[in-house]
Design an enzyme around this catalytic site. Structure first.
Site, PDB file in Angstrom:
ATOM      1  N   GLU A 263      -7.367   4.848   7.069  1.00  0.00           N
ATOM      2  CA  GLU A 263      -7.112   6.260   6.770  1.00  0.00           C
ATOM      3  C   GLU A 263      -8.281   6.860   5.994  1.00  0.00           C
ATOM      4  O   GLU A 263      -8.586   8.035   6.137  1.00  0.00           O
ATOM      5  CB  GLU A 263      -5.775   6.400   6.007  1.00  0.00           C
ATOM      6  CG  GLU A 263      -4.601   6.188   6.953  1.00  0.00           C
ATOM      7  CD  GLU A 263      -3.338   5.639   6.307  1.00  0.00           C
ATOM      8  OE1 GLU A 263      -3.226   5.672   5.071  1.00  0.00           O
ATOM      9  OE2 GLU A 263      -2.466   5.161   7.060  1.00  0.00           O
TER      10      GLU A 263
ATOM     11  N   GLY B 223       1.754   2.280  10.594  1.00  0.00           N
ATOM     12  CA  GLY B 223       2.755   3.338  10.486  1.00  0.00           C
ATOM     13  C   GLY B 223       3.402   3.726  11.801  1.00  0.00           C
ATOM     14  O   GLY B 223       4.079   4.743  11.887  1.00  0.00           O
TER      15      GLY B 223
ATOM     16  N   ASN C  71       0.869  -1.179   0.000  1.00  0.00           N
ATOM     17  CA  ASN C  71       0.000   0.000   0.000  1.00  0.00           C
ATOM     18  C   ASN C  71       0.908   1.232   0.000  1.00  0.00           C
ATOM     19  O   ASN C  71       1.446   1.609   1.026  1.00  0.00           O
ATOM     20  CB  ASN C  71      -0.902  -0.027   1.245  1.00  0.00           C
ATOM     21  CG  ASN C  71      -1.781   1.205   1.329  1.00  0.00           C
ATOM     22  OD1 ASN C  71      -1.874   1.987   0.369  1.00  0.00           O
ATOM     23  ND2 ASN C  71      -2.438   1.379   2.466  1.00  0.00           N
ATOM     24  N   TRP C  72       1.075   1.813  -1.186  1.00  0.00           N
ATOM     25  CA  TRP C  72       2.001   2.952  -1.308  1.00  0.00           C
ATOM     26  C   TRP C  72       1.395   4.244  -0.756  1.00  0.00           C
ATOM     27  O   TRP C  72       2.100   5.241  -0.635  1.00  0.00           O
ATOM     28  CB  TRP C  72       2.387   3.148  -2.782  1.00  0.00           C
ATOM     29  CG  TRP C  72       3.349   2.128  -3.309  1.00  0.00           C
ATOM     30  CD1 TRP C  72       3.869   1.058  -2.635  1.00  0.00           C
ATOM     31  CD2 TRP C  72       3.915   2.083  -4.623  1.00  0.00           C
ATOM     32  NE1 TRP C  72       4.712   0.353  -3.468  1.00  0.00           N
ATOM     33  CE2 TRP C  72       4.764   0.961  -4.687  1.00  0.00           C
ATOM     34  CE3 TRP C  72       3.779   2.881  -5.763  1.00  0.00           C
ATOM     35  CZ2 TRP C  72       5.485   0.617  -5.837  1.00  0.00           C
ATOM     36  CZ3 TRP C  72       4.487   2.544  -6.907  1.00  0.00           C
ATOM     37  CH2 TRP C  72       5.332   1.419  -6.941  1.00  0.00           C
ATOM     38  N   LYS C  73       0.073   4.235  -0.513  1.00  0.00           N
ATOM     39  CA  LYS C  73      -0.605   5.457  -0.027  1.00  0.00           C
ATOM     40  C   LYS C  73      -0.308   6.626  -0.967  1.00  0.00           C
ATOM     41  O   LYS C  73      -0.296   6.426  -2.179  1.00  0.00           O
ATOM     42  CB  LYS C  73      -0.196   5.743   1.419  1.00  0.00           C
ATOM     43  CG  LYS C  73      -0.327   4.487   2.298  1.00  0.00           C
ATOM     44  CD  LYS C  73      -0.207   4.728   3.747  1.00  0.00           C
ATOM     45  CE  LYS C  73      -0.332   3.398   4.483  1.00  0.00           C
ATOM     46  NZ  LYS C  73      -0.451   3.536   5.920  1.00  0.00           N
TER      47      LYS C  73
ATOM     48  N   GLY D 117       2.608  -1.195   4.283  1.00  0.00           N
ATOM     49  CA  GLY D 117       2.683   0.216   3.921  1.00  0.00           C
ATOM     50  C   GLY D 117       4.123   0.668   3.788  1.00  0.00           C
ATOM     51  O   GLY D 117       4.764   0.502   2.747  1.00  0.00           O
ATOM     52  N   GLY D 118       4.676   1.233   4.863  1.00  0.00           N
ATOM     53  CA  GLY D 118       6.015   1.825   4.842  1.00  0.00           C
ATOM     54  C   GLY D 118       7.073   0.931   4.220  1.00  0.00           C
ATOM     55  O   GLY D 118       7.840   1.371   3.341  1.00  0.00           O
TER      56      GLY D 118
ATOM     57  N   GLU E  23      -6.174  -4.812  10.085  1.00  0.00           N
ATOM     58  CA  GLU E  23      -5.142  -3.812  10.353  1.00  0.00           C
ATOM     59  C   GLU E  23      -5.526  -3.006  11.594  1.00  0.00           C
ATOM     60  O   GLU E  23      -6.323  -2.051  11.492  1.00  0.00           O
ATOM     61  CB  GLU E  23      -5.020  -2.837   9.173  1.00  0.00           C
ATOM     62  CG  GLU E  23      -4.563  -3.454   7.888  1.00  0.00           C
ATOM     63  CD  GLU E  23      -3.930  -2.412   6.976  1.00  0.00           C
ATOM     64  OE1 GLU E  23      -2.770  -2.598   6.590  1.00  0.00           O
ATOM     65  OE2 GLU E  23      -4.579  -1.393   6.676  1.00  0.00           O
TER      66      GLU E  23
ATOM     67  N   SER F 208       2.581  -2.169  10.351  1.00  0.00           N
ATOM     68  CA  SER F 208       4.004  -2.241  10.675  1.00  0.00           C
ATOM     69  C   SER F 208       4.646  -3.596  10.358  1.00  0.00           C
ATOM     70  O   SER F 208       5.580  -4.028  11.040  1.00  0.00           O
ATOM     71  CB  SER F 208       4.253  -1.840  12.140  1.00  0.00           C
ATOM     72  OG  SER F 208       3.860  -0.489  12.344  1.00  0.00           O
TER      73      SER F 208
ATOM     74  N   HIS G 298      -9.795   1.293   3.972  1.00  0.00           N
ATOM     75  CA  HIS G 298      -8.577   1.479   4.769  1.00  0.00           C
ATOM     76  C   HIS G 298      -8.895   2.440   5.910  1.00  0.00           C
ATOM     77  O   HIS G 298      -9.687   3.368   5.745  1.00  0.00           O
ATOM     78  CB  HIS G 298      -7.447   2.031   3.891  1.00  0.00           C
ATOM     79  CG  HIS G 298      -6.125   2.022   4.600  1.00  0.00           C
ATOM     80  ND1 HIS G 298      -5.772   2.989   5.511  1.00  0.00           N
ATOM     81  CD2 HIS G 298      -5.087   1.157   4.554  1.00  0.00           C
ATOM     82  CE1 HIS G 298      -4.576   2.707   5.995  1.00  0.00           C
ATOM     83  NE2 HIS G 298      -4.136   1.592   5.427  1.00  0.00           N
TER      84      HIS G 298
END
Ligand code: PGA
Length: 250
Positions: free
Chosen positions: A92, A166, A6-8, A227-228, A160, A206, A90
């Site tokens: 977010e 994150g 997930n590059w966001k 993600g990250g 999640e 994470s 998601h």
């Protein structure tokens, strides 16, 4: 096993092209790899990758097929730009755009109608976990976000925990295992068809090169939403390696 990136709202276009090319060059067969990338990148990156093992996905779509929705993107547009799957619900988007589970179900229906697979995210906040409500929150999200008529082979779920996204704080292995068991046992009630138990349930929050192997070894964990660490080709490759190693064990 599925490993989804997930590059966001990252990275720059140049970096995205390079990253996709590096990731495409390695084969992690039979691990299924998905990149959820910013919408403007879908068409150029899908052209760049051509016939690739990697699947591309959008990070959201509108619940309507078309119309006066400034700034939104339809499921058909995602598909026409090279996506075969869309990430929905998601945390977010639930938090920053006030998306309720009923809206996510409407988006999922639209996505499936346009030939996309759907990965729906669920997860509790830290406050909800401390209040002992984590399981009920996730069950409610699952029941309300997955349409009743969802075809089993189009659906994936990601658990999640919001507080793990994150932050570098991963849920404990016991908590992940317990929540994945709960989700798996709830799935048949929210879906049509006897094969519902086979819906993949990914863990996200994470996930990195160091913790992936232990998470993927848990029962009812069928991969990760990353993600990250997905913005670092080496880390993402190492996570895919852990998924492949797990597949060869089971
Ligand atoms: P993270 O993000 O791996 O950076 O925690 C996961 C996600 O938001 O899907």
């Amino acid at each position: 096993m599925i490993v989804a990136a997930n590059w966001k709202m990252n990275p720059s276009f140049d970096t995205a092209g390079r990253l996709a090319t590096v990731l495409d060059a390695c084969s992690f067969n039979p691990v299924r790899r998905i990149l959820f990338i910013p919408h403007p990148y879908l068409m150029p990156i899908s052209e760049r990758l051509g016939q690739s093992e990697i699947q591309l996905g959008g990070q959201d779509c509108h619940q309507d097929a078309a119309g006066a929705h400034t700034g939104d993107v339809s499921a058909a547009m995602l598909r026409d730009c090279g996506a075969s799957i869309v990430l929905l619900g998601h945390s977010e988007r639930r938090a920053n755009h006030g998306e309720a589970s009923s809206l996510i179900a409407a988006k999922a229906r639209q996505a499936v109608a346009h030939g996309l697979d759907v990965l729906i995210c669920l997860g509790e906040t830290l406050g909800e976990r401390h209040a002992g409500q984590a399981e009920q929150v996730v069950i409610d999200q699952l029941r309300m976000s997955v349409p009743d008529d969802m075809p089993q082979d189009k659906l994936m779920i990601a658990y999640e925990p919001v507080w793990a996204i994150g932050t570098g704080k991963v849920a404990s292995l016991d908590d992940i295992a317990a929540m994945h068991d709960t989700i798996t046992s709830e799935l048949p009630k929210s879906q049509v068809g006897a094969a519902a138990a086979r819906t993949p349930v990914l863990y996200g929050g994470s996930v990195n090169a160091e913790n992936a192997a232990a998470i993927f070894a848990l029962g009812n964990v069928h991969g990760g939403l990353v993600g990250g660490a997905s913005l670092d080709a080496e880390a993402f490759g190492s996570i895919c390696d852990s998924a492949r190693a797990q597949m060869s064990k089971s």
